[in-house]
Design an enzyme around this catalytic site. Structure first.
Site, PDB file in Angstrom:
ATOM      1  N   ARG A 127      50.084  28.006  37.003  1.00  0.00           N
ATOM      2  CA  ARG A 127      49.977  28.627  38.323  1.00  0.00           C
ATOM      3  C   ARG A 127      50.708  27.812  39.377  1.00  0.00           C
ATOM      4  NH1 ARG A 127      44.660  29.662  42.226  1.00  0.00           N
ATOM      5  NH2 ARG A 127      45.169  31.811  42.784  1.00  0.00           N
TER       6      ARG A 127
ATOM      7  N   HIS B  54      40.692  36.761  36.338  1.00  0.00           N
ATOM      8  CA  HIS B  54      40.846  35.779  37.422  1.00  0.00           C
ATOM      9  C   HIS B  54      39.493  35.295  37.902  1.00  0.00           C
ATOM     10  CE1 HIS B  54      43.661  34.111  40.548  1.00  0.00           C
ATOM     11  NE2 HIS B  54      42.466  33.817  41.075  1.00  0.00           N
TER      12      HIS B  54
ATOM     13  N   TYR C 127      39.579  23.987  51.514  1.00  0.00           N
ATOM     14  CA  TYR C 127      38.180  24.385  51.653  1.00  0.00           C
ATOM     15  C   TYR C 127      37.336  23.498  50.741  1.00  0.00           C
ATOM     16  CZ  TYR C 127      39.428  26.834  47.345  1.00  0.00           C
ATOM     17  OH  TYR C 127      39.886  27.131  46.081  1.00  0.00           O
TER      18      TYR C 127
ATOM     19  N   HIS D  66      46.276  38.923  43.342  1.00  0.00           N
ATOM     20  CA  HIS D  66      45.612  39.599  44.463  1.00  0.00           C
ATOM     21  C   HIS D  66      46.506  40.615  45.170  1.00  0.00           C
ATOM     22  CE1 HIS D  66      42.807  36.584  43.422  1.00  0.00           C
ATOM     23  NE2 HIS D  66      43.204  35.636  44.240  1.00  0.00           N
TER      24      HIS D  66
ATOM     25  N   ASP E 285      38.056  37.330  40.858  1.00  0.00           N
ATOM     26  CA  ASP E 285      38.242  36.198  41.765  1.00  0.00           C
ATOM     27  C   ASP E 285      36.926  35.472  42.047  1.00  0.00           C
ATOM     28  OD1 ASP E 285      39.713  34.394  43.233  1.00  0.00           O
ATOM     29  OD2 ASP E 285      39.770  35.620  45.056  1.00  0.00           O
TER      30      ASP E 285
ATOM     31  N   HIS F 103      37.196  31.173  38.478  1.00  0.00           N
ATOM     32  CA  HIS F 103      37.306  29.724  38.524  1.00  0.00           C
ATOM     33  C   HIS F 103      35.992  29.069  38.130  1.00  0.00           C
ATOM     34  CE1 HIS F 103      40.858  30.553  41.003  1.00  0.00           C
ATOM     35  NE2 HIS F 103      40.082  31.232  41.831  1.00  0.00           N
TER      36      HIS F 103
END
Length: 296
Positions: free
Chosen positions: A129, A36, A54, A184, A251, A38
């Site tokens: 997702r 996980h 955000y 998560h 993450d 990005h």
């Protein structure tokens, strides 16, 4: 393609820790996989959706691969970030340049053309997702249709949700024709307690052979803060319920987190407490993700 939004209309995020280090308490197995993370571009080349929650700094493919190398991860899974909406281009470009090392999870609308899904699959996408926590995602109103499309492609579904909603949602998840992954550890504050009906619903799904969970996001669910000791009972309960369907994720670059920013090596070291058995921990890091994401 989303319209460029040059104004910081959503809160600005911090950059990730610039010096990720290897874990110090555990030894990574061969084929260790961060499931996980990005990559994030910037306008005008990679517009940010106006509905985002955000505003992150850029997280380039080069910085991402550098993080994997720095901490010792052999493989990685990129998840389409919400601020780019359904514009998967940067993720796809990163996947196609690293076909053996990376896989991807895309975000599309349920009526996306077959040709677009075929292109994503060719690039290394293995799932879709759904995100109901941050603006820019696709929500559960498209769950069943996206499940059908994943079945046609041999993909799975991935969910960013708050586990406190699971008692109502679980029956729909159980009927899905494809595997699903919960991000998560359920993204529920651990202060809600192990006995919360939502967390118990997540454990129930796992015990009935339904779903996978990402052991990730300690900094998102902890109340106590670093070193996130309050997350240990939750992680151990999830692992006990279905050790063969647990995977780990950093993450990175830790968007929408007010700080302090975690170091990926320290997050990996949490596995010493979350999964004390070395053989089981190695499976979480390597064998389980190899099976889920189709690594050779």
């Amino acid at each position: 393609m989303p319209t460029a939004d040059p104004l910081p209309t959503a809160p600005l995020c911090q950059a990730p820790d610039p010096a990720p280090h290897p874990p110090r308490r555990i030894v990574l197995p061969a084929g260790a996989c961060d499931t996980h993370a990005h990559v994030i571009g910037g306008p005008p080349g990679y517009p940010l959706v106006a509905s985002r929650s955000y505003t992150p700094p850029e997280a380039s493919p080069e910085a991402y691969l550098g993080m994997l190398d720095a901490v010792g991860m052999a493989r990685g899974v990129l998840v389409q970030v919400s601020v780019h909406g359904t514009d998967n281009r940067l993720m796809v470009e990163t996947l196609t340049a690293n076909r053996n090392r990376l896989r991807g999870i895309a975000v599309v609308e349920a009526d996306a053309p077959d040709a677009e899904l075929a292109r994503l699959k060719d690039a290394g996408v293995v799932g879709l997702r759904l995100n109901v926590l941050f603006g820019g995602g696709v929500g559960f109103d498209q769950l069943e249709r996206l499940g059908d499309r994943c079945r046609e492609l041999g993909w799975h579904l991935q969910f960013l949700l708050d586990a406190r909603t699971l008692p109502e949602l679980a029956p729909r998840l159980e009927r899905l024709p494809v595997p699903f992954v919960v991000d998560h550890m359920g993204h529920m504050p651990v202060s809600a307690g192990l006995d919360h009906p939502g967390f118990q619903a997540l454990l129930g799904l796992l015990r009935r052979g339904k779903g996978w969970v990402k052991l990730s996001g300690a900094f998102r669910v902890s109340t106590a803060g670093p070193p996130y000791a309050d997350t240990v009972p939750f992680a151990r309960a999830l692992v006990a319920a279905a050790p063969e369907r647990m995977v780990w994720g950093s993450d990175w670059p830790h968007v929408a987190h007010p700080g302090p920013m975690p170091n990926v090596g320290d997050l990996l070291d949490l596995l010493a407490d979350w999964v004390p058995d070395p053989a089981r921990r190695d499976a979480v890091l390597a064998a389980n993700p190899a099976r889920l994401y189709g690594f050779g």
